[in-house]
Design an enzyme around this catalytic site. Sequence first.
Site, mmCIF file in Angstrom:
data_model
loop_
_atom_site.group_PDB
_atom_site.id
_atom_site.type_symbol
_atom_site.label_atom_id
_atom_site.label_comp_id
_atom_site.label_asym_id
_atom_site.label_seq_id
_atom_site.Cartn_x
_atom_site.Cartn_y
_atom_site.Cartn_z
ATOM 1 N N ARG A 1 12.979 5.144 12.266
ATOM 2 C CA ARG A 1 11.650 5.745 12.294
ATOM 3 C C ARG A 1 10.864 5.222 13.504
ATOM 4 O O ARG A 1 11.454 4.714 14.439
ATOM 5 C CB ARG A 1 10.938 5.452 10.954
ATOM 6 C CG ARG A 1 11.730 5.976 9.753
ATOM 7 C CD ARG A 1 11.045 5.695 8.436
ATOM 8 N NE ARG A 1 9.780 6.424 8.332
ATOM 9 C CZ ARG A 1 8.926 6.262 7.323
ATOM 10 N NH1 ARG A 1 9.212 5.423 6.343
ATOM 11 N NH2 ARG A 1 7.799 6.945 7.297
ATOM 12 N N GLU B 1 13.003 -9.169 1.340
ATOM 13 C CA GLU B 1 12.176 -8.019 1.731
ATOM 14 C C GLU B 1 12.969 -6.725 1.521
ATOM 15 O O GLU B 1 14.163 -6.671 1.829
ATOM 16 C CB GLU B 1 11.795 -8.142 3.212
ATOM 17 C CG GLU B 1 10.947 -6.974 3.703
ATOM 18 C CD GLU B 1 10.529 -7.112 5.163
ATOM 19 O OE1 GLU B 1 11.207 -7.841 5.920
ATOM 20 O OE2 GLU B 1 9.532 -6.486 5.535
ATOM 21 N N TYR C 1 11.174 8.715 0.806
ATOM 22 C CA TYR C 1 11.050 7.808 -0.344
ATOM 23 C C TYR C 1 11.610 8.358 -1.657
ATOM 24 O O TYR C 1 11.558 7.670 -2.674
ATOM 25 C CB TYR C 1 9.575 7.418 -0.533
ATOM 26 C CG TYR C 1 8.947 6.848 0.731
ATOM 27 C CD1 TYR C 1 9.454 5.682 1.309
ATOM 28 C CD2 TYR C 1 7.878 7.486 1.355
ATOM 29 C CE1 TYR C 1 8.904 5.167 2.479
ATOM 30 C CE2 TYR C 1 7.312 6.977 2.518
ATOM 31 C CZ TYR C 1 7.837 5.817 3.074
ATOM 32 O OH TYR C 1 7.294 5.311 4.231
ATOM 33 N N PRO D 1 0.799 -1.224 0.000
ATOM 34 C CA PRO D 1 0.000 0.000 0.000
ATOM 35 C C PRO D 1 0.831 1.273 0.000
ATOM 36 O O PRO D 1 1.882 1.347 0.636
ATOM 37 C CB PRO D 1 -0.818 -0.116 1.291
ATOM 38 C CG PRO D 1 -0.088 -1.097 2.126
ATOM 39 C CD PRO D 1 0.557 -2.056 1.181
ATOM 40 N N ASN D 2 0.296 2.242 -0.727
ATOM 41 C CA ASN D 2 0.835 3.606 -0.818
ATOM 42 C C ASN D 2 2.119 3.710 -1.641
ATOM 43 O O ASN D 2 2.599 4.816 -1.893
ATOM 44 C CB ASN D 2 1.049 4.216 0.580
ATOM 45 C CG ASN D 2 -0.252 4.278 1.356
ATOM 46 O OD1 ASN D 2 -1.232 4.807 0.857
ATOM 47 N ND2 ASN D 2 -0.279 3.713 2.553
ATOM 48 N N HIS E 1 12.762 -2.432 2.157
ATOM 49 C CA HIS E 1 12.136 -1.179 2.574
ATOM 50 C C HIS E 1 13.023 -0.050 2.068
ATOM 51 O O HIS E 1 14.244 -0.073 2.257
ATOM 52 C CB HIS E 1 11.973 -1.091 4.093
ATOM 53 C CG HIS E 1 10.933 -2.038 4.601
ATOM 54 N ND1 HIS E 1 9.584 -1.809 4.415
ATOM 55 C CD2 HIS E 1 11.042 -3.217 5.251
ATOM 56 C CE1 HIS E 1 8.912 -2.817 4.941
ATOM 57 N NE2 HIS E 1 9.766 -3.694 5.449
ATOM 58 N N ARG F 1 5.037 11.032 -2.584
ATOM 59 C CA ARG F 1 4.766 10.789 -1.183
ATOM 60 C C ARG F 1 6.025 11.002 -0.340
ATOM 61 O O ARG F 1 7.066 10.409 -0.625
ATOM 62 C CB ARG F 1 4.331 9.324 -1.090
ATOM 63 C CG ARG F 1 4.219 8.777 0.277
ATOM 64 C CD ARG F 1 4.068 7.255 0.230
ATOM 65 N NE ARG F 1 3.884 6.755 1.571
ATOM 66 C CZ ARG F 1 4.145 5.531 1.953
ATOM 67 N NH1 ARG F 1 4.571 4.634 1.085
ATOM 68 N NH2 ARG F 1 3.967 5.170 3.204
ATOM 69 N N ALA G 1 3.285 -0.812 4.808
ATOM 70 C CA ALA G 1 2.841 -0.948 6.195
ATOM 71 C C ALA G 1 2.375 -2.361 6.529
ATOM 72 O O ALA G 1 2.426 -2.777 7.696
ATOM 73 C CB ALA G 1 1.723 0.062 6.480
ATOM 74 N N ASN H 1 8.145 -5.465 -1.046
ATOM 75 C CA ASN H 1 8.045 -4.348 -0.099
ATOM 76 C C ASN H 1 6.573 -4.282 0.287
ATOM 77 O O ASN H 1 5.747 -3.779 -0.476
ATOM 78 C CB ASN H 1 8.505 -3.045 -0.750
ATOM 79 C CG ASN H 1 8.461 -1.875 0.228
ATOM 80 O OD1 ASN H 1 7.868 -1.976 1.315
ATOM 81 N ND2 ASN H 1 9.059 -0.769 -0.141
HETATM 82 C C1 DQA Z 1 8.183 1.289 3.625
HETATM 83 C C2 DQA Z 1 8.290 1.487 5.138
HETATM 84 C C3 DQA Z 1 6.958 1.245 5.803
HETATM 85 O O1 DQA Z 1 7.064 1.443 7.201
HETATM 86 C C4 DQA Z 1 5.910 2.201 5.258
HETATM 87 O O2 DQA Z 1 4.651 1.909 5.826
HETATM 88 C C5 DQA Z 1 5.855 2.197 3.776
HETATM 89 C C6 DQA Z 1 7.098 2.170 3.027
HETATM 90 C C7 DQA Z 1 9.513 1.611 2.914
HETATM 91 O O3 DQA Z 1 9.682 1.176 1.793
HETATM 92 O O4 DQA Z 1 10.363 2.304 3.478
HETATM 93 O O5 DQA Z 1 4.795 2.292 3.185
HETATM 94 O O6 DQA Z 1 7.869 -0.066 3.349
#
Ligand code: DQA
Length: 149
Positions: A104, A95, A22, A9-10, A97, A17, A74, A71
């Site tokens: 964070r 994985e 990011y 998501p997102n 991020h 964003r 959240a 990835n």
């Molecule tokens: C993320 C880190 C997560 O905590 C966050 O919710 C994201 C992006 C990252 O790529 O740094 O959506 O996965």
Amino acid sequence: MRILIINGPNLNLLGHREPQWYGNTSFEVFLEELKSRFVQIHLEYFQSNSEGALIDYLHQHGPSADGIVINGGAYAHTSIALADALAAVGRPAVEVHISNVFAREAYRHHSYLATRCIGCIIGLGLEGYALAIEYLLRHQAARSGKVQT
Ligand code: DQA
């Protein structure tokens, strides 16, 4: 060799964003760069904001993949179901991020997905996806007896 890149998501908002975490590049633009860097492999990209859609995609496309770069956004911190889907598929997974989640909020310090992955690449920006693909290539070569990881 077929590698799935799965974003949660997102992550469709990359480039707009929270650029302090990011960056300014959209994933679509970065994906084209990745494809030109890894012409020898088939990269298949999927992004969804829905947990169920991510799980369904893994069920459908995961078993025939040589590797998975994920990835979970959240959902990495919340989704036992997504972790179970990775385990069920049983393919080598890394994985990623983009941001350094350990720098964070504390709720970002735990990942359910990490226990189902060979390893994690955290905080190295979009380059983390390229490093994950490179690792999966080496991992597969090692499994077929060509090089050591
Ligand atoms: C993320 C880190 C997560 O905590 C966050 O919710 C994201 C992006 C990252 O790529 O740094 O959506 O996965």
